[in-house]
Design an enzyme around this catalytic site. Structure first.
Site, PDB file in Angstrom:
ATOM      1  N   HIS A   1      27.114  -1.770  16.678  1.00 43.03           N
ATOM      2  CA  HIS A   1      27.218  -1.242  15.314  1.00 43.03           C
ATOM      3  C   HIS A   1      26.124  -1.735  14.369  1.00 43.03           C
ATOM      4  CE1 HIS A   1      29.031  -4.691  13.000  1.00 43.03           C
ATOM      5  NE2 HIS A   1      29.308  -5.111  14.219  1.00 43.03           N
TER       6      HIS A   1
ATOM      7  N   SER B   1      24.689  -5.930  20.007  1.00 44.25           N
ATOM      8  CA  SER B   1      25.830  -5.312  19.325  1.00 44.25           C
ATOM      9  C   SER B   1      25.557  -3.834  19.061  1.00 44.25           C
ATOM     10  CB  SER B   1      26.075  -6.041  18.001  1.00 44.25           C
ATOM     11  OG  SER B   1      27.081  -5.371  17.256  1.00 44.25           O
TER      12      SER B   1
ATOM     13  N   ALA C   1      28.683  -8.436  19.854  1.00 40.71           N
ATOM     14  CA  ALA C   1      27.860  -9.636  19.922  1.00 40.71           C
ATOM     15  C   ALA C   1      28.697 -10.912  19.815  1.00 40.71           C
ATOM     16  CB  ALA C   1      26.789  -9.611  18.839  1.00 40.71           C
ATOM     17  N   THR C   2      29.808 -10.858  19.105  1.00 41.66           N
ATOM     18  CA  THR C   2      30.661 -12.054  19.005  1.00 41.66           C
ATOM     19  C   THR C   2      31.139 -12.458  20.398  1.00 41.66           C
ATOM     20  OG1 THR C   2      31.395 -11.417  16.797  1.00 41.66           O
ATOM     21  CG2 THR C   2      32.760 -13.017  17.974  1.00 41.66           C
TER      22      THR C   2
ATOM     23  N   CYS D   1      28.645 -14.077   1.401  1.00 38.93           N
ATOM     24  CA  CYS D   1      28.350 -13.869   2.812  1.00 38.93           C
ATOM     25  C   CYS D   1      29.347 -14.516   3.740  1.00 38.93           C
ATOM     26  CB  CYS D   1      26.949 -14.371   3.156  1.00 38.93           C
ATOM     27  SG  CYS D   1      25.745 -13.080   2.913  1.00 38.93           S
TER      28      CYS D   1
ATOM     29  N   GLN E   1      20.715  -8.255  15.569  1.00 39.09           N
ATOM     30  CA  GLN E   1      19.960  -7.622  14.487  1.00 39.09           C
ATOM     31  C   GLN E   1      18.615  -7.064  14.964  1.00 39.09           C
ATOM     32  OE1 GLN E   1      20.912  -7.037  11.419  1.00 39.09           O
ATOM     33  NE2 GLN E   1      22.771  -8.258  11.337  1.00 39.09           N
TER      34      GLN E   1
ATOM     35  N   ASN F   1      20.556 -12.369  10.301  1.00 42.43           N
ATOM     36  CA  ASN F   1      21.295 -11.313   9.615  1.00 42.43           C
ATOM     37  C   ASN F   1      21.239 -11.423   8.091  1.00 42.43           C
ATOM     38  OD1 ASN F   1      22.865 -13.578  10.827  1.00 42.43           O
ATOM     39  ND2 ASN F   1      24.344 -12.937   9.294  1.00 42.43           N
TER      40      ASN F   1
ATOM     41  N   THR G   1      39.112  -2.726  31.588  1.00 35.97           N
ATOM     42  CA  THR G   1      38.691  -1.340  31.783  1.00 35.97           C
ATOM     43  C   THR G   1      37.564  -0.994  30.821  1.00 35.97           C
ATOM     44  OG1 THR G   1      40.908  -0.756  32.473  1.00 35.97           O
ATOM     45  CG2 THR G   1      39.489   1.062  31.763  1.00 35.97           C
TER      46      THR G   1
HETATM   47  C1  LIG Z   1      26.837  -8.758  13.454  1.00 38.24           C
HETATM   48  C2  LIG Z   1      26.345  -9.928  14.175  1.00 38.24           C
HETATM   49  C3  LIG Z   1      27.114 -10.556  15.146  1.00 38.24           C
HETATM   50  C4  LIG Z   1      28.512 -10.084  15.494  1.00 38.24           C
HETATM   51  O1  LIG Z   1      28.441  -8.876  16.184  1.00 38.24           O
HETATM   52  P1  LIG Z   1      29.754  -8.025  16.485  1.00 38.24           P
HETATM   53  O2  LIG Z   1      29.281  -6.961  17.413  1.00 38.24           O
HETATM   54  O3  LIG Z   1      30.206  -7.507  15.163  1.00 38.24           O
HETATM   55  O4  LIG Z   1      30.752  -8.931  17.113  1.00 38.24           O
HETATM   56  C5  LIG Z   1      26.588 -11.634  15.800  1.00 38.24           C
HETATM   57  N1  LIG Z   1      25.362 -12.081  15.532  1.00 38.24           N
HETATM   58  C6  LIG Z   1      24.574 -11.502  14.598  1.00 38.24           C
HETATM   59  C7  LIG Z   1      23.209 -12.019  14.357  1.00 38.24           C
HETATM   60  C8  LIG Z   1      25.045 -10.410  13.892  1.00 38.24           C
HETATM   61  O5  LIG Z   1      24.272  -9.850  12.964  1.00 38.24           O
END
Ligand SMILES: *Cc1c(COP(=O)(O)O)cnc(C)c1O
Length: 413
Positions: free
Chosen positions: A212, A210, A81-82, A337, A190, A162, A251
């Site tokens: 994870h 994201s 997500a970053t 946090c 989230q 989050n 890739t």
């Molecule tokens: C965890 C999170 C991110 C970052 O996601 P990554 O996949 O770890 O880079 C961005 N935005 C929110 C709201 C998140 O909870």
């Protein structure tokens, strides 16, 4: 599987599902062959190895698309997500320069959005309006409407927060943005697999996903980019090779993509049941706290929030002492946090909480593998810790005696 009852609780109990989630074993199982026997490069067009990998990527793309009501061609795989947040904002600012350079976001967004906005401001590429949410964390739609200007190109508002779990009124925001001809980008890291999302019904143009945060692997994510009504175009951040329709070269990490796809599929399949179970856990936990403790505050809207998120401030306890006393619980505190600093959470401060309340806030994140026994254990631990700390607190003693602390004149000897 998830409702397994056990009196044996493994500590520390993991209650930090908004920080990351363990991978679902079914996700791992699906991924494994793509590390070894099915190792092909999805861009190899000339042989079986490549075709097998490409087919797996396209299946994953369909699953991710289906989870949010998109079409597969609208999904771009990224590292998380970053990265998706970076492409959404930087890509839009570069591509729509002739239309303007104004962005609108909210003070409580994730750093992956806020830090990109700061960078774009600093480098003169964008002007950014930061909206202040209501005390309950919800965005004020009138304030948003008033902030939209002639030169506004994009509104960036996350789907679910989050820290405080608050779920924003996405459909209303999307409707407003489209009526003004402004792109609506939402960071849904989230939210995907947790709450219903539909990019058509909600008029979302760009979305960050994201792996994870939804029981998939770390280091994989996706970006949804609308293809029609309107067709969104984003300048790439990474160049080289032209993968993913030129929007994200490199890739493709096939096993991770397969994992993301499986995680998205499971998230949708189990959403209703899981949301119900986690909402019950959350409500039981909150009720349990209230039965034994007074002077506690829920942060964020009581019902418009992620099923598995509870963020609570405990008055008249000392924040660090509270975390120390809860070593058997893997939770996140409002003072930790923001990376390693002891600065209180900027999200809670934006809601209007003072430093004291922000410092004594704890985020409880429940998830797919949280058991009832773990919830009971955690509840007892928190109650014990807070009660003990308050027994040592002169302030709490005074409050119990009915003294209004605001009337006291503090003197230093
Ligand atoms: C965890 C999170 C991110 C970052 O996601 P990554 O996949 O770890 O880079 C961005 N935005 C929110 C709201 C998140 O909870």
């Amino acid at each position: 599987m998830s409702n397994e009852q056990s009196t044996e609780v493994k500590t520390p109990v993991y209650l930090d599902y908004q920080a990351t989630t363990p991978m679902d074993p079914r996700v791992l199982e699906e991924m494994l062959p793509y590390f070894t026997e099915k190792f092909g490069n999805a861009a190899s067009r000339n042989h079986q190895y490549g075709w097998v990998a490409e087919q797996a990527v396209e299946t994953a793309r369909e699953r991710v698309a289906k989870a949010i009501g998109a079409s597969p061609k609208e999904i771009v795989f990224t590292s998380g997500a970053t990265e998706s947040d970076n492409i959404a904002l930087k890509g839009a600012v570069e591509m729509y320069r002739s239309r303007g350079k104004h962005l609108i976001t909210v003070e409580t967004e994730h750093k992956a959005v806020l830090d990109v906005c700061k960078y774009l401001e600093r480098s003169g590429q964008a002007e950014v309006t930061y909206l202040k949410p209501h005390r309950n964390g919800l965005v004020d739609l009138e304030q948003l409407e008033a902030a939209i200007r002639e030169d506004t190109i994009m509104v960036a508002i996350m789907a679910a927060n989050n820290e405080i779990g608050v779920v924003q009124p996405l459909a209303e925001i999307g409707k407003l943005c489209h009526s003004k001809g402004v792109l609506f980008f939402t960071d849904a890291a989230q939210a995907v697999g947790k709450i219903p999302l539909d990019v058509e019904a909600m008029q979302i143009d760009v979305m960050a996903i994201s792996g994870h945060k939804m029981y998939g692997p770390k280091g994989i994510g996706a970006l949804y980019v609308r293809r029609r009504k309107p067709r969104v175009r984003l300048a790439p951040v990474l160049h080289g090779g032209g993968h993913e329709r030129g929007m994200r070269s490199g890739t493709l990490p096939v096993p991770m993509i397969v994992g993301l796809g499986k995680a998205a599929e499971l998230g949708v399949q189990e959403m209703e049941q899981e949301a119900k179970r986690l909402t019950e856990i959350r409500e039981r936990f909150w009720k349990g706290l209230n039965e034994k403790l007074d002077h506690i505050q829920l942060n964020g809207h009581p019902t418009q929030r992620l099923p598995g998120n509870l963020n609570v401030s405990f008055e008249y306890v000392e924040g660090e002492g509270l975390m120390m006393a809860m070593k058997d619980l893997a939770v996140s505190s409002g003072s930790a946090c923001t990376s390693a600093s002891l600065e209180p959470s900027y999200v809670l401060k934006s809601l209007g909480l003072g430093d004291d309340l922000a410092h004594t806030s704890i985020r409880f994140g429940f998830g797919r593998f949280t058991t009832d026994a773990e919830v009971d254990y955690a509840l007892a631990k928190v109650i014990e810790a807070v009660s003990k700390l308050r027994d040592m607190s002169p302030l709490y003693e005074m409050v119990k005696e009915g003294i209004d602390l605001s009337t006291i004149e503090w003197t230093v000897h």
